[in-house]
Design an enzyme around this catalytic site. Sequence first.
Site, PDB file in Angstrom:
ATOM      1  CE1 TYR A 250     -12.675  16.137  23.918  1.00  0.00           C
ATOM      2  CE2 TYR A 250     -12.192  14.317  22.442  1.00  0.00           C
ATOM      3  CZ  TYR A 250     -12.823  14.819  23.558  1.00  0.00           C
ATOM      4  OH  TYR A 250     -13.620  14.008  24.321  1.00  0.00           O
TER       5      TYR A 250
ATOM      6  CG  HIS B   7      -8.916  -2.083   1.903  1.00  0.00           C
ATOM      7  ND1 HIS B   7      -8.133  -1.835   0.793  1.00  0.00           N
ATOM      8  CD2 HIS B   7      -8.056  -2.452   2.877  1.00  0.00           C
ATOM      9  CE1 HIS B   7      -6.858  -2.062   1.089  1.00  0.00           C
ATOM     10  NE2 HIS B   7      -6.798  -2.426   2.356  1.00  0.00           N
TER      11      HIS B   7
ATOM     12  CD  GLU C 238      -2.956  -1.236   0.297  1.00  0.00           C
ATOM     13  OE1 GLU C 238      -2.863  -0.517  -0.724  1.00  0.00           O
ATOM     14  OE2 GLU C 238      -3.907  -2.001   0.495  1.00  0.00           O
TER      15      GLU C 238
ATOM     16  CG  HIS D  40      -4.396   0.555   5.779  1.00  0.00           C
ATOM     17  ND1 HIS D  40      -5.774   0.628   5.742  1.00  0.00           N
ATOM     18  CD2 HIS D  40      -4.069  -0.584   5.118  1.00  0.00           C
ATOM     19  CE1 HIS D  40      -6.247  -0.419   5.076  1.00  0.00           C
ATOM     20  NE2 HIS D  40      -5.239  -1.183   4.695  1.00  0.00           N
TER      21      HIS D  40
ATOM     22  CE1 TYR E 118     -17.570  15.052  22.148  1.00  0.00           C
ATOM     23  CE2 TYR E 118     -19.392  13.715  22.960  1.00  0.00           C
ATOM     24  CZ  TYR E 118     -18.102  14.218  23.103  1.00  0.00           C
ATOM     25  OH  TYR E 118     -17.348  13.878  24.202  1.00  0.00           O
TER      26      TYR E 118
ATOM     27  CG  HIS F 128      -7.444  -4.797   7.108  1.00  0.00           C
ATOM     28  ND1 HIS F 128      -7.024  -5.885   6.377  1.00  0.00           N
ATOM     29  CD2 HIS F 128      -7.074  -3.699   6.395  1.00  0.00           C
ATOM     30  CE1 HIS F 128      -6.423  -5.465   5.271  1.00  0.00           C
ATOM     31  NE2 HIS F 128      -6.445  -4.148   5.265  1.00  0.00           N
TER      32      HIS F 128
END
Length: 226
Positions: free
Chosen positions: A209, A154, A72, A91, A112, A93
């Site tokens: 935050y 994916h 990737e 990334h 929120y 899964h």
Amino acid sequence: MTQAELRQAMVETCRQMNSTGINQGTAGNLSVRSGDGFLITPSSLPYDQMGPDDLVEMDFDGSYGGRRPSSEWRFHRDILKNRTDIDVVLHCHSVYATTLACHHREIPAFHYMVGVAGGTTIRCADYATFGTQALSDAALKALKGRLACLLGQHGQISLGRTLDQALWLAIEVETLSRLYVQALPLGDPPVLPDEEMARVIEQMKRMSYGQGPEPEGSNDIARPRG
């Protein structure tokens, strides 16, 4: 942080991805901006067997040294090249985020905390074959103005300035995904209006935050003694 410290921190973050349950086996990958290029996890090497020296140095032209990079690498390169506001691409899964991605279902502002990804939704990118330029293009589109997205059929991508921020966000995206999946059997949950989400996002920016301790003066109610 030295190059050696960065490599070690990447290995530790990868192992946290698995220990927190947001990733499994050799799935997922991680990259961090470094010098004029970036470091990325190698292809098909379990994280519990991966050491700092196994991380791959890549240039933005796609050249690399050492082990073969993650399949990737294209979306890691393109995101880091186009998003100067972040330095880390994670990334994975994760199960609930991937469940929604399998239905090409974005996450609306049913809670929120969706605002931590930078907008009123967490978008789902169109499906494209893994490792292709088409997938990279789809991810860039879904991430426009956002810090996270789902990838159709994916998984998910989360971004950050630091490894800790990207990992925190990936876990939060998975938590929101689980809440949303669990809420749907009761019916489509109500969605917060855009005006409220604009206030939420502004408050999150003001309080940094999810990005560490709040800066001094960011909260005008709670104050330390003395």
